[in-house]
Every structure is written in C-alpha cells, then in structure tokens.
Design a protein around this motif. Structure first.
Motif, short mmCIF file in Angstrom:
data_model
loop_
_atom_site.label_atom_id
_atom_site.label_comp_id
_atom_site.label_asym_id
_atom_site.label_seq_id
_atom_site.Cartn_x
_atom_site.Cartn_y
_atom_site.Cartn_z
N ARG A 28 64.20 12.63 91.88
CA ARG A 28 62.82 12.13 91.84
C ARG A 28 62.79 10.68 91.39
N PHE A 29 63.57 10.35 90.35
CA PHE A 29 63.57 8.99 89.80
C PHE A 29 64.98 8.43 89.81
N ARG A 30 65.06 7.14 90.08
CA ARG A 30 66.31 6.38 89.95
C ARG A 30 66.02 5.17 89.07
N ILE A 31 67.01 4.79 88.31
CA ILE A 31 66.91 3.60 87.48
C ILE A 31 68.10 2.72 87.78
N ASP A 88 64.82 -2.78 83.37
CA ASP A 88 65.34 -1.82 84.33
C ASP A 88 64.34 -1.67 85.48
N ILE A 89 64.86 -1.37 86.65
CA ILE A 89 64.02 -1.15 87.82
C ILE A 89 63.97 0.37 88.07
N VAL A 90 62.76 0.88 88.24
CA VAL A 90 62.55 2.32 88.40
C VAL A 90 62.07 2.63 89.82
N ASP A 139 56.52 8.28 95.84
CA ASP A 139 55.79 7.28 96.63
C ASP A 139 56.71 6.22 97.25
N GLY A 140 58.01 6.34 97.03
CA GLY A 140 58.98 5.44 97.64
C GLY A 140 58.95 4.02 97.11
#
Length: 74
Positions: free
Chosen positions: A4-7, A36-38, A43-44
């Motif tokens: 679901r999430f990437r960092i 950090d970029i999430v 929602d892409g």
C-alpha cells in the motif's frame, strides 16, 4: 501481499508497508523523515512526508492524543 505504501529516503533506501496500520506504526515511531518521499498505491501519488495527507493526519491524531493525555483513536 500487495504493497500500500512505499517510502524512499534521500539516501536511496526503500521501505514498503502492506497496510495502513503498519504504516501508521512506522510514522508514530519517529523513523519517518520529513524529507522521505511517500507513495500511496491507493491513489498512485508520491509526496514528501512533510506534505503527505495521510502522514499529516497520523501526526495530527498523535498530537491530539498527547494533548488529551490518551492514545490516538484507530
């Protein structure tokens, strides 16, 4: 299990979380840097942690819990 999430950290490290709960625990741990970029697969979109709406919501709930002396609601 889908992600679901990437960092992505400024240093190039990548972390993945399958659920909102796992991601919330990570944010609350204090290990997420504002730089950090999430990525949210729902929602892409990619956004810096400092402006990501889900991160901001988790942090807001945590602040409210601290102010009231209780724990954040799930």
């Amino acid at each position: 299990m889908s992600v679901r999430f990437r960092i992505r950290t400024p240093g190039g490290q990548e972390l993945s979380f399958a659920s909102v709960e796992m991601f919330e625990d990570f944010v609350r741990s204090g290990d997420l840097s504002p730089d950090d970029i999430v990525y949210d697969a729902e929602d892409g979109s990619w956004a810096p942690a400092r402006t990501h709406p889900i991160v901001l919501n988790i942090q807001y709930e945590e602040e409210l819990a601290e102010e009231s002396g209780g724990e954040a609601s799930d």
